[in-house]
Design an enzyme around this catalytic site. Structure first.
Site, mmCIF file in Angstrom:
data_model
loop_
_atom_site.group_PDB
_atom_site.id
_atom_site.type_symbol
_atom_site.label_atom_id
_atom_site.label_comp_id
_atom_site.label_asym_id
_atom_site.label_seq_id
_atom_site.Cartn_x
_atom_site.Cartn_y
_atom_site.Cartn_z
ATOM 1 N N LYS A 1 1.881 -3.085 -2.605
ATOM 2 C CA LYS A 1 2.211 -3.355 -4.000
ATOM 3 C C LYS A 1 0.962 -3.136 -4.858
ATOM 4 O O LYS A 1 -0.014 -3.883 -4.736
ATOM 5 C CB LYS A 1 2.718 -4.795 -4.168
ATOM 6 C CG LYS A 1 3.096 -5.128 -5.609
ATOM 7 C CD LYS A 1 3.683 -6.512 -5.736
ATOM 8 C CE LYS A 1 2.636 -7.602 -5.774
ATOM 9 N NZ LYS A 1 3.181 -8.898 -6.217
ATOM 10 N N GLU B 1 13.648 -9.547 -5.316
ATOM 11 C CA GLU B 1 12.504 -10.334 -4.843
ATOM 12 C C GLU B 1 12.537 -11.698 -5.522
ATOM 13 O O GLU B 1 12.316 -11.812 -6.723
ATOM 14 C CB GLU B 1 11.198 -9.606 -5.173
ATOM 15 C CG GLU B 1 9.943 -10.382 -4.790
ATOM 16 C CD GLU B 1 8.680 -9.718 -5.322
ATOM 17 O OE1 GLU B 1 7.740 -10.462 -5.687
ATOM 18 O OE2 GLU B 1 8.625 -8.476 -5.375
#
Length: 206
Positions: free
Chosen positions: A129, A43
């Protein structure tokens, strides 16, 4: 790669390296070291300078590249054009969800409450998340999956070698790690990140 193939790959690798470089070159080195250590989901955060160059530099690696710290739909669009296969933000942003749905790209927003998670699920988010995860115990996943059985949780923030296995065994589909990698890079350079990444992958496979 379609949306569900991306999600399956993230769930298979179990560890997502959240790369937040002070410079673009630092982000490239951190990413390459994590990949060499076995991490296959990277990421790249939009707080990193020259992030488009970082995406370009890493396009030929065998890792799944995503974009983090995405704060609006314009940034999400830029990330997708740069090669991001998934998009992550610190909180749920409806316009980002809409854009990612339009292009078939998984959007993983940060959530802390059941209400935020429910809104994200209703907007088509397949992985949520849990952020910052250091405010919770791994048992929270079971609690969430009571009222929201289809919520896939990826804890991020406060994940380390001592607790990553506990989170995964509690039902996390993957875990986001970042600070540990940065600390390793600052103290021991490239090779320290490679070694730490290997340890994370070993823990996640146990």
């Amino acid at each position: 790669m379609d949306k569900y193939a991306v999600i399956q790959q993230i769930m298979k690798t179990k560890v997502v390296a959240v790369i937040r470089g002070q410079t673009g070159e630092e982000a490239v080195q951190l990413s390459k070291a994590a990949i060499e250590g076995g991490i296959r989901a990277i990421e790249l955060t939009y707080t990193t300078p020259a992030i488009a160059d970082v995406f370009r530099e890493l396009q030929h690696t065998d890792a799944l590249l995503g974009a983090g710290s995405v704060m609006d739909s314009e940034t999400a669009r830029h990330a997708i054009l740069a090669g991001a296969k998934f998009v992550v933000s610190s909180h749920f942003i409806e316009s980002v969800a809409e854009l990612c749905n339009r292009y078939g790209v998984p959007y993983m927003p940060g959530c802390m409450t059941i209400r935020e998670m429910a809104l994200a699920l209703e907007a088509g988010c397949d992985v949520l998340k849990l952020f910052p995860a250091n405010h919770f115990a791994p048992s929270v996943i079971k609690s969430v999956n009571g009222p929201l059985p289809n919520a896939r949780i990826m804890p991020t923030g406060g994940i380390n070698l001592d607790n990553v296995q506990e989170w995964l065994k509690a039902g996390a589909v993957a875990a986001g790690i970042g600070n540990d990698l940065n600390k390793a890079f600052q103290s021991g350079g490239y090779e320290a990140v490679v070694e730490l990444s290997k340890q994370y992958m070993q823990k996640s496979a146990e």
